[in-house]
Design an enzyme around this catalytic site. Sequence first.
Site, PDB file in Angstrom:
ATOM      1  N   PHE A 180      -1.083 -12.666  -9.801  1.00 43.87           N
ATOM      2  CA  PHE A 180      -0.551 -11.528  -9.041  1.00 43.87           C
ATOM      3  C   PHE A 180      -0.851 -10.196  -9.725  1.00 43.87           C
ATOM      4  CE2 PHE A 180       4.058 -12.486 -10.689  1.00 43.87           C
ATOM      5  CZ  PHE A 180       3.692 -12.096 -11.954  1.00 43.87           C
ATOM      6  N   GLU A 181      -0.553  -9.116  -9.001  1.00 45.88           N
ATOM      7  CA  GLU A 181      -0.914  -7.754  -9.417  1.00 45.88           C
ATOM      8  C   GLU A 181      -2.429  -7.621  -9.595  1.00 45.88           C
ATOM      9  OE1 GLU A 181       0.930  -5.146  -9.578  1.00 45.88           O
ATOM     10  OE2 GLU A 181       2.998  -5.805  -9.776  1.00 45.88           O
ATOM     11  N   GLY A 182      -3.187  -8.404  -8.842  1.00 49.00           N
ATOM     12  CA  GLY A 182      -4.639  -8.422  -8.973  1.00 49.00           C
ATOM     13  C   GLY A 182      -5.048  -9.521  -9.925  1.00 49.00           C
TER      14      GLY A 182
END
Length: 378
Positions: free
Chosen positions: A360-362
């Site tokens: 997550f968050e890229g």
Amino acid sequence: MDFLLTEDQRELRDLVRSFMQEEVKPHIAEYDESGEFPVEIYRKAFDLGFHALHIPEEYGGSGLDFTTMGVLLEEMGRTDSGFALTMLATGTPIEMVLRAGTEEQKKRMSDLVIAGGFAALGLTEPNCGSDAAALRSTYRIEGDTVVLNGTKTFVTNAQEACLFLMCATRDRSLGSKGITAFMLERDVPGLIVGKHENKMGLRLSNTCDVVMEDVRVPISAMVGPEGKGLSIAMGALDPGRLYNAAIATGICQAALDESVAYAKIRTSYGKPLIEHQAMQVLLADMAIKTEASRQLVRYGMAKLDAGLNATKEASMAKTFASDSAVQVTTDAVQVFGGYGYSKEYPVEKMMRDSKIFQIFEGTNQIQRLTIAKQLAKA
């Protein structure tokens, strides 16, 4: 690292540590097994202001700087990363409003959150993760009203959120330039929160789908200029990635602490594990990754506090700390041997919790591309 912290930072860190040990740790195994979202524990944290640490004092928050936030999130992650992520997930939409919202929006957001509310960001969609510009949620403008439709997935805090930051496009052909952010309150008609995801890790954190079916809000709900929603979200994600890296560092530290303690009392071939050279090398590598992660986080936070761009540093810290968390927790299970695979011991949970930080968050693949792009600009 205590000597590098101010007295105020140490006091706040100790407050967080005490809360995590007394109020959260005794219940972790229970909630990890059930997957239930422990709202009452979070309410106690809210009473201490843990959800409003980064909100400026003028809006009723603590107004902490980024460096201090990193210290506190690491401490939370050291006890339970799902708890830390819940606090963080409220912070990202807050950051978006603080960066691009009107004064009225900032005050409304602060009033809702300070009173004990969760906030949530709706960006990821069932067919759109790393390529956020490909989102399919739409909006249209009818006079002074905006009508939104679409589905968001993996929305952290959605089950309890009173405030949502939703991204949608007016014209899919415009890609990233067509995306706009909107501030929605929970009771708006047409906003439907789906089931809680049964996740592998971070089970003290709540994650749901959110559907928008002809959600109507005034045009004043638009956060920032039309078409700038993705850039606003990306701007808020630089601090978010550093926050996630801080939590991942906390996981590393917890796994290292448990491993060293176990290696001192577990004997093999007539002496403690920690006296075996192979174990010493393993523990040393775990310590190196933990401390290097912490320093990457501190450097990135220092740049943010100085008002400097930290996109490269945020991606570096997020990538290294999350990769380290996966490796360090895997090594921790190895240190414990067969016991490490048992839920009776804490390291198997740390291993499960760590994996999502690479996603997550890229994803870390995307982070590496971001780093390379920043290098090309230099």
